[in-house]
Structures are given as C-alpha cells and as structure tokens.
Write a protein that holds these residues in place. Structure first.
Motif, PDB file in Angstrom:
ATOM      1  N   LYS A 223       0.845  -1.333   0.010  1.00 58.63           N
ATOM      2  CA  LYS A 223       0.128   0.517   0.769  1.00 58.63           C
ATOM      3  C   LYS A 223       0.739   1.407  -0.472  1.00 58.63           C
ATOM      4  O   LYS A 223       0.367   1.987  -0.643  1.00 58.63           O
ATOM      5  CB  LYS A 223      -0.746  -0.197   1.146  1.00 58.63           C
ATOM      6  N   LYS A 227       0.255   4.344  -3.221  1.00 53.52           N
ATOM      7  CA  LYS A 227       0.348   5.890  -2.901  1.00 53.52           C
ATOM      8  C   LYS A 227       1.791   6.609  -3.496  1.00 53.52           C
ATOM      9  O   LYS A 227       1.262   7.561  -4.018  1.00 53.52           O
ATOM     10  CB  LYS A 227       0.880   5.750  -1.369  1.00 53.52           C
ATOM     11  N   HIS A 240      -5.163  -0.160  -6.146  1.00 57.72           N
ATOM     12  CA  HIS A 240      -6.072  -0.692  -4.756  1.00 57.72           C
ATOM     13  C   HIS A 240      -4.999  -2.334  -4.687  1.00 57.72           C
ATOM     14  O   HIS A 240      -4.804  -2.062  -5.486  1.00 57.72           O
ATOM     15  CB  HIS A 240      -7.057  -1.119  -5.395  1.00 57.72           C
ATOM     16  N   SER A 241      -4.879  -2.035  -3.667  1.00 58.53           N
ATOM     17  CA  SER A 241      -4.191  -3.143  -2.621  1.00 58.53           C
ATOM     18  C   SER A 241      -4.594  -4.790  -3.188  1.00 58.53           C
ATOM     19  O   SER A 241      -6.149  -4.550  -2.608  1.00 58.53           O
ATOM     20  CB  SER A 241      -4.106  -3.409  -1.655  1.00 58.53           C
TER      21      SER A 241
END
Length: 373
Positions: A223, A227, A240-241
């Motif tokens: 994540k 970002k 989206h993880s």
C-alpha cells in the motif's frame, strides 16, 4: 574521439549458473550497416541471477547465446564507429541500443513486424526459438562489455536530458509503452494495470498520461508503494491493494455506469496467481482490450465464449520496437515524461557478480539497477 582499441573488457559466463569473469576479448566485428557503441550503462533486472542459472531448465526451447557468452540486455552509450553504409549516425552520438534482433529479410521483417521473425532474439540474453542461434552468431556480444556492435536500425537517439542510466531502462519501460500502443488507448479511456508498482508496471504510470488517458487504475500489494505510484500523476492514477480483494469490482466502480475499463494490462510475473489476471479480464468493458506483458505462467482458464460475445481481445506483447523506443526518448526530450523518478544503483563491471546477487532488496519499479562497463 578516443582511439578505438583492438580489444576490450567484457563479463563472460563460461558455464550455466557460473560466475561472470572479466576478460580481455577482441572487439566485435562491424558490418557495413552496423554501429560500434561504447557502452556506458547496461540495465540489469531483479531476476537476472535466476535467468543466468535456470533459463535452460525453465525454457529449453528458447536458447541463450552459446557459451562462453557476454550477456547484457539494455545498453546505452555513445557511437564509437559506423559501418561504411551508415550515413545518418556518427561517432559521438548518444544512443540506446534496442537488443531485439531479427533476420531482416523474412516476410515479417520486410513488412516491419520484426518481433514476429522466427530468428528473433534478444542480443545478450535469449532467443525465442532455436532459429535464434543464427542471430547470436551474427551478434554475439551483449551489453556487459566495453563495446558492442548492433544494426543501425536498432539505434534510438537520446535527448540531452536523458542520462545513460535512465536510457538503460528503456527496454523494460518500452514493454509497457508498447502495450499501451497495442491497446490503442487515448483521451477519455480508463486503463487497469495489474502490478503497476513493479519493474514493468511503473512504465504505464510514467508514460500512460502522455496518451491522454482519463484514468489509470493500478493494483499491487504494498500500500505504501502504491501511494507513491499515485503521486506520479495525481488525479489520473488510482490504486488498489490486492490485500483488500480482487480488482474487478473495484475497477468497474471507477467507470461510468460500471461499464468496465477500456484496457487491461497485466504486468504480474510468472509466479503470480492466475486470480488477479482473470479478475482483470472480468473488469473489461464490452469491446475492451487485454494485453499481457508479465508472463503469468501455466494454463489459464479463460471463458472464450464470453470474450467472443463481448467482442474483446487478448494480446500477448513482447518487448518494443526501435520506433517505439524513439517515441519514448522524444517524449522525454520535449519534457512530456520525466525519468528522474528512477533511483539508480550503479555498479562497475568488475563487481558485476555482486550486483546480480544483491538485487533482492529494491524499491519496486523505482529501483534502476545498472552496470557501468
């Protein structure tokens, strides 16, 4: 220009999986339509150690250069000499060398589809069939060497604002760029990218906005890294993880009326589960295009009937053309793309074995590993 010596230093592998040895070897032969390049930087990828040790076992139908071999896939440097029939390139020109080699005379090559040539091979890496052995005989020297010969048709001219280290990433960046071209994306389109934070996927984040796309939807697992990818193009890139679930429903929710994405590019590697790939196909709109560049392995269960009914396409895309490489360099040259995000880890050729064995730790696709011959 500096006088060209009769010999050069190169890193050669004498046995599969063995250490590369720095040796003095003759300069490569220069054909009339070839150029001699003084290599300043050669890109290496995180899985190179496995490729050098395991490739003949994994893919016996895709030969590597006969041993002893000089490897090195993504070279950049300056031209040292040109063949007698080369007129638009000259010594001193800063260049990237596309390692994709073809016979130049089959029907595929004559119509410009060189990657479909049965002799196609990556100079200094591997071929795609046993016919590639002829190609290795013609161009036996890869980029982990002081000099290499290559066809003039393989040369990408570099702008002043692109370093050799950045240029040594053009091949892997170009794999993503070529996928965008094959998907024919443009203004208003939404693209889903599996593995956007990796060595291949980051190219979509970097070059995708130059195609004018409306949205790039990227997936991965880390994540924090995702970002950082979003920050490359705020408002265009969303991530989206996979830790939060498969991407199909999420991607559809980011499109008008839940229609689905216009294109799906899968950059996940051979060891990845099939599930994210299949979810990416489910995220496609009617008439959408899927392009695979990550080489997910094994027999994937695809609903072909559904793809037919929905008028969708699935394309396998290998590497890039020299023309695409030049487009990328030109985009950097005019300031549309900035490769300054790459975090270069440079190693002198004398320590090539240390570099190859030490690539396990990296900052996703931001890390740029190169050898300086």
């Amino acid at each position: 220009m500096t006088a060209i010596p009769a010999t050069m230093k190169a890193a050669r592998m004498h046995e599969v999986g063995g250490q590369l040895k720095i040796e003095e070897v003759p300069l490569p032969r220069l054909g009339s339509m070839d150029v001699l390049v003084r290599v300043r930087s050669c890109g290496i990828v995180p899985n190179l150690a496995n490729i050098l040790a395991m490739w003949p076992t994994w893919f016996p139908h895709m030969p590597q250069p006969p041993l002893p071999a000089i490897f090195g896939l993504d070279p950049a440097g300056e031209i040292a000499a040109v063949g007698s029939q080369v007129h638009n390139l000259k010594p001193g020109d800063r260049v990237y060398v596309n390692p994709g080699r073809s016979c130049g005379s089959c029907r595929h090559c004559r119509r410009g589809d060189t990657i479909s040539c049965r002799h196609y091979a990556f100079q200094g890496y591997f071929g795609f069939s046993h016919d590639a052995l002829q190609t290795f005989e013609d161009y036996p020297v890869g980029g982990i060497s002081e000099y290499m010969a290559a066809p003039a048709s393989a040369i990408v001219a570099l702008p002043d604002n692109m370093t050799f280290d950045q240029a040594a990433r053009l091949g892997y960046m170009g794999t993503g760029y070529s996928a965008l071209k094959k998907a024919q994306v443009g203004p208003g389109d939404t693209v889903l990218v599996n593995g956007i934070s990796g060595t291949l996927g980051i190219a979509i984040a970097v070059f995708g906005p130059s195609f004018g796309v409306k949205k790039i939807l990227g997936t991965g697992r880390d994540k924090k890294l995702l970002k950082e990818i979003e920050a490359l193009a705020p408002g265009i890139i969303e991530t989206h993880s996979l830790e939060d679930g498969m991407p199909d429903e999420w991607a559809r929710s980011r499109t008008a009326h839940g229609e689905g994405v216009d294109a799906f590019i899968d950059c996940n590697g051979p060891g990845t589960s099939h599930e994210p790939f299949l979810a990416g196909l489910k995220a496609l709109r009617r008439g959408g295009v899927a392009v695979d560049i990550g080489a997910v392995m094994g027999a994937v269960s695809i609903d072909v009937h559904m793809m037919m009914d929905r008028n969708q396409r699935l394309i396998g895309s290998a590497w890039l053309t020299t023309s695409e490489g030049q487009e990328m360099a030109d985009l950097v040259g005019i300031g549309k793309v900035d490769l300054g995000l790459l975090e270069t880890h440079a190693t002198p050729m004398e320590k090539v074995n240390e570099a190859i064995s030490g690539i396990a730790v990296r900052h996703g696709g931001f890390s740029n590993f190169v050898i300086h011959p």
